[in-house]
Design a protein around this motif. Structure first.
Motif, mmCIF file in Angstrom:
data_model
loop_
_atom_site.group_PDB
_atom_site.id
_atom_site.type_symbol
_atom_site.label_atom_id
_atom_site.label_comp_id
_atom_site.label_asym_id
_atom_site.label_seq_id
_atom_site.Cartn_x
_atom_site.Cartn_y
_atom_site.Cartn_z
ATOM 1 N N MET A 246 0.803 -1.228 0.000
ATOM 2 C CA MET A 246 0.000 0.000 0.000
ATOM 3 C C MET A 246 0.837 1.280 0.000
ATOM 4 N N PRO A 247 1.857 1.407 0.868
ATOM 5 C CA PRO A 247 2.605 2.674 0.902
ATOM 6 C C PRO A 247 3.335 3.007 -0.387
ATOM 7 N N GLN A 248 3.635 1.997 -1.212
ATOM 8 C CA GLN A 248 4.399 2.241 -2.419
ATOM 9 C C GLN A 248 3.609 1.942 -3.690
ATOM 10 N N LEU A 249 2.284 1.870 -3.562
ATOM 11 C CA LEU A 249 1.455 1.462 -4.692
ATOM 12 C C LEU A 249 1.543 2.441 -5.860
ATOM 13 N N PHE A 250 1.708 3.734 -5.564
ATOM 14 C CA PHE A 250 1.735 4.740 -6.618
ATOM 15 C C PHE A 250 3.155 5.163 -6.992
ATOM 16 N N PRO B 235 6.783 4.688 -8.960
ATOM 17 C CA PRO B 235 7.164 4.064 -10.230
ATOM 18 C C PRO B 235 7.966 2.789 -10.016
ATOM 19 N N PHE B 236 7.809 1.875 -10.944
ATOM 20 C CA PHE B 236 8.514 0.604 -10.953
ATOM 21 C C PHE B 236 8.178 -0.249 -9.742
ATOM 22 N N ARG B 237 6.920 -0.150 -9.290
ATOM 23 C CA ARG B 237 6.425 -1.035 -8.245
ATOM 24 C C ARG B 237 5.283 -1.834 -8.844
ATOM 25 N N SER B 238 5.340 -3.134 -8.759
ATOM 26 C CA SER B 238 4.300 -3.954 -9.382
ATOM 27 C C SER B 238 3.383 -4.524 -8.328
ATOM 28 N N GLY B 239 2.105 -4.661 -8.691
ATOM 29 C CA GLY B 239 1.129 -5.244 -7.786
ATOM 30 C C GLY B 239 1.127 -6.751 -7.921
ATOM 31 N N PRO B 240 0.255 -7.421 -7.187
ATOM 32 C CA PRO B 240 0.172 -8.881 -7.266
ATOM 33 C C PRO B 240 -0.320 -9.319 -8.630
ATOM 34 N N GLN B 241 0.323 -10.285 -9.214
ATOM 35 C CA GLN B 241 -0.070 -10.755 -10.535
ATOM 36 C C GLN B 241 -1.323 -11.613 -10.431
ATOM 37 N N ALA B 242 -2.274 -11.342 -11.303
ATOM 38 C CA ALA B 242 -3.525 -12.098 -11.276
ATOM 39 C C ALA B 242 -3.314 -13.524 -11.761
ATOM 40 N N SER B 243 -2.379 -13.734 -12.653
ATOM 41 C CA SER B 243 -2.125 -15.071 -13.162
ATOM 42 C C SER B 243 -0.747 -15.091 -13.796
ATOM 43 N N ARG B 244 -0.315 -16.265 -14.185
ATOM 44 C CA ARG B 244 0.992 -16.390 -14.827
ATOM 45 C C ARG B 244 1.020 -15.719 -16.175
ATOM 46 N N THR B 245 -0.158 -15.516 -16.771
ATOM 47 C CA THR B 245 -0.195 -14.903 -18.101
ATOM 48 C C THR B 245 -0.163 -13.392 -18.028
ATOM 49 N N ALA B 246 -0.318 -12.828 -16.820
ATOM 50 C CA ALA B 246 -0.311 -11.368 -16.694
ATOM 51 C C ALA B 246 1.064 -10.825 -17.029
ATOM 52 N N LYS B 247 1.097 -9.754 -17.793
ATOM 53 C CA LYS B 247 2.358 -9.156 -18.185
ATOM 54 C C LYS B 247 3.015 -8.476 -16.984
ATOM 55 N N THR B 248 4.321 -8.462 -16.989
ATOM 56 C CA THR B 248 5.050 -7.796 -15.919
ATOM 57 C C THR B 248 4.660 -6.327 -15.861
ATOM 58 N N SER B 249 4.344 -5.838 -14.665
ATOM 59 C CA SER B 249 3.962 -4.440 -14.490
ATOM 60 C C SER B 249 5.125 -3.658 -13.928
ATOM 61 N N TYR B 250 5.414 -2.505 -14.508
ATOM 62 C CA TYR B 250 6.493 -1.665 -14.014
ATOM 63 C C TYR B 250 5.957 -0.525 -13.158
ATOM 64 N N GLY B 251 4.657 -0.518 -12.884
ATOM 65 C CA GLY B 251 4.121 0.454 -11.949
ATOM 66 C C GLY B 251 4.036 1.865 -12.470
ATOM 67 N N LEU B 252 4.243 2.085 -13.766
ATOM 68 C CA LEU B 252 4.193 3.444 -14.290
ATOM 69 C C LEU B 252 2.755 3.949 -14.391
ATOM 70 N N GLY B 253 1.815 3.041 -14.639
ATOM 71 C CA GLY B 253 0.428 3.464 -14.824
ATOM 72 C C GLY B 253 -0.132 4.188 -13.620
ATOM 73 N N LEU B 254 -0.024 3.579 -12.436
ATOM 74 C CA LEU B 254 -0.559 4.204 -11.228
ATOM 75 C C LEU B 254 0.236 5.444 -10.838
ATOM 76 N N TYR B 255 1.517 5.444 -11.133
ATOM 77 C CA TYR B 255 2.320 6.639 -10.851
ATOM 78 C C TYR B 255 1.828 7.824 -11.681
ATOM 79 N N ILE B 256 1.596 7.599 -12.975
ATOM 80 C CA ILE B 256 1.108 8.676 -13.839
ATOM 81 C C ILE B 256 -0.294 9.097 -13.429
ATOM 82 N N VAL B 257 -1.128 8.133 -13.016
ATOM 83 C CA VAL B 257 -2.466 8.465 -12.513
ATOM 84 C C VAL B 257 -2.358 9.456 -11.361
ATOM 85 N N ARG B 258 -1.496 9.152 -10.408
ATOM 86 C CA ARG B 258 -1.340 10.047 -9.254
ATOM 87 C C ARG B 258 -0.864 11.429 -9.680
#
Length: 403
Positions: A324-328, A330-353
């Motif tokens: 939670m403290p680092q969710l927004f 950059p380069f922090r990824s959340g829990p993967q929903a499945s093995r097929t989920a693409k690697t997240s670099y956390g830029l989306g939520l950072y830009i949202v903020r």
């Protein structure tokens, strides 16, 4: 005058002045030179008289510690309370080891200051002993906060370079390779008619993925370099925006249920609709990625007196509390929903903020196993940037007359 007498006078006379000669020693001048050196190096001196249990500090120590009331204290125990709780035990162990040997002492730690973030300090000392027992510790205390900040920025720059290589080599190269492969298939005569629409969707999806990631990287670079998110505010309706973005996602996620809700009559404000579309798209994509495919994702626009609230809700596994403290960030990824989920670099939520902040708004997240995860964005109807534009005088045309 005899030659011997003249030689004697020459021997006792003061030597001739030479360039750069500072003249006879001046204790006051030497003290000022030392003060300037200590100020430039951001350090002070101290002496711990162990039999007396007292510490003597140079006059500038209190300013190094942020002007702490009462100074750093004249006992070791008093100064130890200035040390940040997370560093205190390690620092005390280093001091104890230096006194027991006795040996030279070198430690880095953080101290509390009355205002602002804790400051990094470096303590260096020599231990003097009599009959193998430490009786005095003489040392310096240096503020190394700027040095630590530079190290952190350098580390972040290195991490960014490594992450950027990963993005280019995987997240851009992979869909680009897919586009090339499918384009070759089309050039060679194309797939069977029943597969053509699916192939077109794959090509479009891959191209949009590259375009989205490129935009995220540009926004991230601008935000990191201090340029901030550029807004072009104009009147926009949040509920209409939700409907437009959800319609686009229904094409790509035809098997998912997207529900748009509205609370209140007026959900409009002076915002940048293109930037808010980014916010909705990133939150919606995040919700779809981390929720079970048989559950709906709900979007809501709620009218308030001075604000409009946007909510994006999904079911599924909650966000781990430690993330939670680092969710927004950059380069922090959340829990993967499945093995097929693409690697997240956390830029989306950072830009949202960053977009929400640029609008003068706030963003919060609630997540638990019973109610799922909800991102809540609150935007003022008239953000500061829009108010500033409205206060500016209208430009005067070349044929206009004043007065």
């Amino acid at each position: 005058m005899s030659s011997s007498r003249a030689a004697e006078e020459r021997a006792t006379a003061s030597p001739p002045a030479v360039a750069g000669d500072l003249g006879p020693a001046d204790p006051a001048l030497d003290s000022e030179r030392l003060r300037l050196c200590m100020e430039a190096a951001r350090l002070g001196t101290w002496e711990w008289l162990l039999p007396e249990g007292r510490i003597r500090w140079s006059d500038n120590i209190a300013s190094l510690l942020g002007g702490v009331p009462g100074g750093p204290g004249d006992t070791y125990e008093a100064f130890l309370q200035r040390v940040l709780a997370e560093d205190r035990s390690r620092f005390a162990q280093q001091v104890a080891a230096a006194l027991e040997t006795p040996s030279a002492f070198n430690a880095e730690f953080r101290v509390y200051v009355p205002e602002g973030a804790p400051r990094w300090m470096r303590a260096r000392a020599r231990v003097f002993a009599e009959q193998g027992r430490a009786v005095r510790m003489l040392g310096v205390l240096q503020d190394i906060s700027l040095e630590k900040k530079a190290e952190e920025e350098s580390r972040r720059a290195t991490d960014f370079q490594e992450q950027l290589l990963g993005i280019v080599s995987h997240d851009i190269r992979s869909p680009l390779g897919a586009i090339i492969s499918w384009a070759r298939i089309m050039a060679a005569g194309g797939p069977p008619p029943e597969e053509q629409q699916r192939t077109f969707r794959r090509i479009t999806s891959a191209a949009l993925r590259i375009e989205r990631l490129t935009r995220l990287l540009l926004d991230f670079a601008r935000a990191q370099l201090g340029g901030g998110i550029i807004l072009e505010p104009r009147r926009a309706d949040m509920h209409e925006l939700l409907q437009q973005v959800s319609h686009q996602f229904r094409v790509a996620y035809a098997d998912r249920s997207l529900v748009c809700e509205k609370e209140g009559e007026d959900t409009a404000g002076m915002w940048d609709p293109d930037r808010l579309a980014q916010v909705v798209s990133n939150l919606l994509e995040n919700a779809l990625k981390y929720s079970p495919p048989d559950t709906p994702v709900r979007l809501a626009a709620r009218a308030r007196k001075e604000h409009v609230v946007l909510e994006v809700h999904n079911q599924g596994k909650p966000v781990p509390p430690e993330l939670m403290p680092q969710l927004f960030e950059p380069f922090r990824s959340g829990p993967q929903a499945s093995r097929t989920a693409k690697t997240s670099y956390g830029l989306g939520l950072y830009i949202v903020r960053e977009i929400v902040r640029a609008h003068g708004g706030t963003i919060e997240v609630r997540s638990d196993i019973e109610e799922g995860t909800t991102f809540t964005v609150s935007l003022p109807r008239l953000p500061p940037v829009a108010a500033e534009l409205m206060r500016r005088p209208a430009p005067v045309g070349p044929g206009s007359k004043k007065g």
